[in-house]
Write a protein that holds these residues in place. Structure first.
Motif: not given
Length: 102
Positions: A39-47, A61-67
């Motif tokens: 499974g993949l979760q991408v959070d662009w712009g700190g949603a 927040g102003d981050t990008t995270s990938i799980l």
């Protein structure tokens, strides 16, 4: 005019990946990465961070995270020929991610 920063949260609950490589010794295709479910979760712009910040009335927040969540073990077949080929191809692949020269 947009007051909020661009936010995007993308989630793929079930996907699979497999990578085959041509074996010159056996003249056939052999798996380099066995079929892998994830499974993949991408959070662009700190949603997600934005929602938490809004709740706490803190800074946004102003981050990008990938799980990446594996649903089974990731199995790699690292034969000597595969390692040699990867060593030859990996630099070319990684050059594709480099910033272009001005």
């Amino acid at each position: 005019y947009q007051l909020e920063p661009p936010l995007l949260l993308m989630e793929i609950q079930s996907a699979k990946l497999g990578v085959d490589m041509r074996s010159s010794c056996h003249d056939c295709w052999a798996p380099l990465v066995e079929r892998f479910h994830f499974g993949l979760q991408v959070d662009w712009g700190g949603a997600s961070s934005q929602r938490e910040a809004d709740a706490a009335e803190g800074p946004e927040g102003d981050t990008t995270s990938i799980l990446l969540c594996g649903q089974e073990p990731l199995l790699l077949n690292l034969a000597p020929a595969a390692v040699r080929t990867l060593a030859r191809v990996a630099p070319l692949f990684l050059d594709g991610f480099a910033a272009p020269d001005p």
